[in-house]
Design an enzyme around this catalytic site. Structure first.
Site, PDB file in Angstrom:
ATOM      1  N   GLU A   5       0.825  -1.208   0.000  1.00 23.97           N
ATOM      2  CA  GLU A   5       0.000   0.000   0.000  1.00 23.97           C
ATOM      3  C   GLU A   5       0.859   1.259   0.000  1.00 23.97           C
ATOM      4  OE1 GLU A   5      -2.125   2.570   3.151  1.00 23.97           O
ATOM      5  OE2 GLU A   5      -2.002   0.481   3.764  1.00 23.97           O
ATOM      6  N   LYS A  67      -4.813  11.356  -0.833  1.00 26.50           N
ATOM      7  CA  LYS A  67      -5.119  10.054  -0.218  1.00 26.50           C
ATOM      8  C   LYS A  67      -6.369   9.527  -0.917  1.00 26.50           C
ATOM      9  CE  LYS A  67      -6.740   8.206   4.207  1.00 26.50           C
ATOM     10  NZ  LYS A  67      -6.980   8.512   5.636  1.00 26.50           N
ATOM     11  N   VAL A  87      -5.992   1.009   2.040  1.00 31.17           N
ATOM     12  CA  VAL A  87      -6.280  -0.431   2.012  1.00 31.17           C
ATOM     13  C   VAL A  87      -7.431  -0.688   1.033  1.00 31.17           C
ATOM     14  CG1 VAL A  87      -7.185  -2.382   3.345  1.00 31.17           C
ATOM     15  CG2 VAL A  87      -5.411  -0.905   4.329  1.00 31.17           C
ATOM     16  N   ASP A 122     -18.058   7.924  10.893  1.00 30.03           N
ATOM     17  CA  ASP A 122     -16.721   7.796  10.327  1.00 30.03           C
ATOM     18  C   ASP A 122     -16.268   6.341  10.441  1.00 30.03           C
ATOM     19  OD1 ASP A 122     -14.251   7.992   9.262  1.00 30.03           O
ATOM     20  OD2 ASP A 122     -13.506   9.528  10.633  1.00 30.03           O
ATOM     21  N   SER A 124     -14.287   3.506   8.214  1.00 27.89           N
ATOM     22  CA  SER A 124     -13.422   3.418   7.026  1.00 27.89           C
ATOM     23  C   SER A 124     -14.046   2.563   5.934  1.00 27.89           C
ATOM     24  CB  SER A 124     -12.068   2.838   7.403  1.00 27.89           C
ATOM     25  OG  SER A 124     -11.270   2.708   6.241  1.00 27.89           O
ATOM     26  N   ALA A 125     -13.875   3.030   4.692  1.00 30.29           N
ATOM     27  CA  ALA A 125     -14.310   2.237   3.536  1.00 30.29           C
ATOM     28  C   ALA A 125     -13.535   0.927   3.451  1.00 30.29           C
ATOM     29  CB  ALA A 125     -14.105   3.051   2.254  1.00 30.29           C
ATOM     30  N   LYS A 143      -5.464   0.421  14.657  1.00 31.75           N
ATOM     31  CA  LYS A 143      -4.858   1.256  15.685  1.00 31.75           C
ATOM     32  C   LYS A 143      -5.841   1.557  16.798  1.00 31.75           C
ATOM     33  CE  LYS A 143      -2.365   3.534  12.664  1.00 31.75           C
ATOM     34  NZ  LYS A 143      -3.597   3.622  11.950  1.00 31.75           N
TER      35      LYS A 143
HETATM   36  N1  PSU Z   1      -2.793   2.581   9.296  1.00 30.71           N
HETATM   37  C1  PSU Z   1      -1.519   3.056   9.384  1.00 30.71           C
HETATM   38  N2  PSU Z   1      -1.092   4.003   8.543  1.00 30.71           N
HETATM   39  C2  PSU Z   1      -1.894   4.476   7.575  1.00 30.71           C
HETATM   40  C3  PSU Z   1      -3.222   3.936   7.449  1.00 30.71           C
HETATM   41  C4  PSU Z   1      -3.616   3.002   8.330  1.00 30.71           C
HETATM   42  O1  PSU Z   1      -0.778   2.640  10.244  1.00 30.71           O
HETATM   43  O2  PSU Z   1      -1.456   5.351   6.830  1.00 30.71           O
HETATM   44  C5  PSU Z   1      -4.062   4.352   6.297  1.00 30.71           C
HETATM   45  C6  PSU Z   1      -4.354   3.108   5.432  1.00 30.71           C
HETATM   46  O3  PSU Z   1      -4.110   3.465   4.096  1.00 30.71           O
HETATM   47  C7  PSU Z   1      -5.819   2.847   5.651  1.00 30.71           C
HETATM   48  C8  PSU Z   1      -6.319   4.258   5.827  1.00 30.71           C
HETATM   49  O4  PSU Z   1      -6.427   2.181   4.576  1.00 30.71           O
HETATM   50  O5  PSU Z   1      -5.319   4.845   6.671  1.00 30.71           O
HETATM   51  C9  PSU Z   1      -7.686   4.355   6.409  1.00 30.71           C
HETATM   52  O6  PSU Z   1      -8.067   5.680   6.341  1.00 30.71           O
HETATM   53  P1  PSU Z   1      -9.609   6.110   6.604  1.00 30.71           P
HETATM   54  O7  PSU Z   1      -9.829   5.862   8.062  1.00 30.71           O
HETATM   55  O8  PSU Z   1      -9.630   7.562   6.247  1.00 30.71           O
HETATM   56  O9  PSU Z   1     -10.435   5.229   5.716  1.00 30.71           O
HETATM   57 MN    MN Z   2     -12.762   8.049   7.729  1.00 29.34          MN
END
Ligand code: PSU
Ligand code: MN
Length: 290
Positions: A5, A67, A87, A122, A124-125, A143
């Site tokens: 990724e 992003k 992801v 919120d 994640s997709a 996390k």
């Molecule tokens: N976890 C990490 N570093 C990152 C991400 C996750 O330790 O940079 C990134 C990954 O690309 C994950 C994204 O798919 O954050 C999810 O973001 P969001 O919550 O905006 O969907």
């Molecule tokens: Mn989000």
């Protein structure tokens, strides 16, 4: 092949550190006998595998890569943008290119409600896409800046199998475990590949989440971790940070506040996930050729 990724490089790690990590991940995959393909969008074109110059461009300070989640891909193509893939979008592009195994650090999940989160939807997709895209994602859980309990529930609802790699506990990224257990456990790449191959026979089209905890010697101190998490959530609330900016802002807070320990943990866990992903890809290829 193993997909890697690019958002974790462009937005999750600081410039100066990200390129060396990106190159190391590719070496780790090769050392385990597989071929790495770091995925990103360059000038509006989806790229499955980057050359060294392209990886350097992605990792350069101020590179300005957007992003990109899955929903952003069409706009990035049409408008000719540079973008790092999450992801969700990496899994989508890997699958489209016929790459079935993918390594990353942490999966996105359900955010805590501060100020974003369950109350503001919120989620994640990554979770929806994983439920629709039959790739194996090797990661170290989610996390602790996320709501782990809610994320585990959504994965169950979306019928995504969660397999512990040498663990009974759903990993908490910087920490090896969490209060949540995994439904299934394997203790080798061969066993993981057998589960993946069998899962592919089950209708539904979901991916597999193979969770591999951070190597024990790089786990973050629990008290330091809890303090950084409290402070980070406070900062996000005070500055009213929202949407896709939340994760990078919290990551930067951890990296600064831990004197580099979180950065080391992050780097080492991704490298270990790349190794495991490569071993699973090799085992899958061997079982398919028998
Ligand atoms: N976890 C990490 N570093 C990152 C991400 C996750 O330790 O940079 C990134 C990954 O690309 C994950 C994204 O798919 O954050 C999810 O973001 P969001 O919550 O905006 O969907
Ligand atoms: Mn989000």
């Amino acid at each position: 092949m193993v997909a890697l990724e690019s958002t974790l490089l462009a937005h999750g790690l600081p410039p100066g550190r990200n390129l060396e990590v990106g190159l190391r991940l590719e070496r780790v995959v090769r050392a385990a006998g597989a071929v790495p393909a770091t995925i990103a969008v360059l000038d509006g074109v989806a790229r499955i595998g980057l050359g060294a110059d392209e990886l350097a461009r992605l990792c350069a300070p101020g590179a300005g890569f957007a992003k990109l989640s899955r929903r952003d891909l069409g706009a990035a193509y049409a408008l000719g943008c540079d973008g790092a893939t999450t992801v969700a979008s990496t899994a989508t592009l890997a699958h489209q290119a016929g790459v079935g195994v993918f390594a990353t650090g942490g999966l996105g999940g359900v955010h805590l409600a501060a100020p974003v989160g369950a109350a503001s939807w919120d989620v994640s997709a990554d979770l929806d896409v994983l439920s629709q895209t039959p790739v194996v994602v090797v990661c170290s859980g989610v996390k602790s800046i996320l709501d782990i309990a809610a994320t585990v529930e959504v994965l169950e609802t979306r019928s995504v199998p969660v397999i512990g790699f040498g663990t009974d506990s759903f990993p908490g990224f910087y920490l090896r475990g969490s209060a949540h257990s995994v439904p299934w456990r394997v203790d080798s790449a061969v066993a993981a590949a057998a589960v993946v191959a069998a899962h592919r026979e089950v209708p539904g089209g979901a991916g597999v989440l193979l969770v591999n905890p951070v190597p024990v010697e790089f786990e973050l101190d629990v008290e330091l971790h809890d303090r950084l998490l409290r402070e980070g959530m406070e900062m996000v609330r005070e500055r009213d940070i929202r949407g896709k900016d939340v994760t990078p802002a919290l990551l930067a807070h951890f990296h600064e506040g831990s004197g580099g320990a979180s950065l080391t943990a992050n780097t080492e866990l991704v490298a270990d996930n790349a190794r495991v992903a490569a071993e699973v890809a090799v085992a899958l290829a061997q079982s398919a050729s028998r």
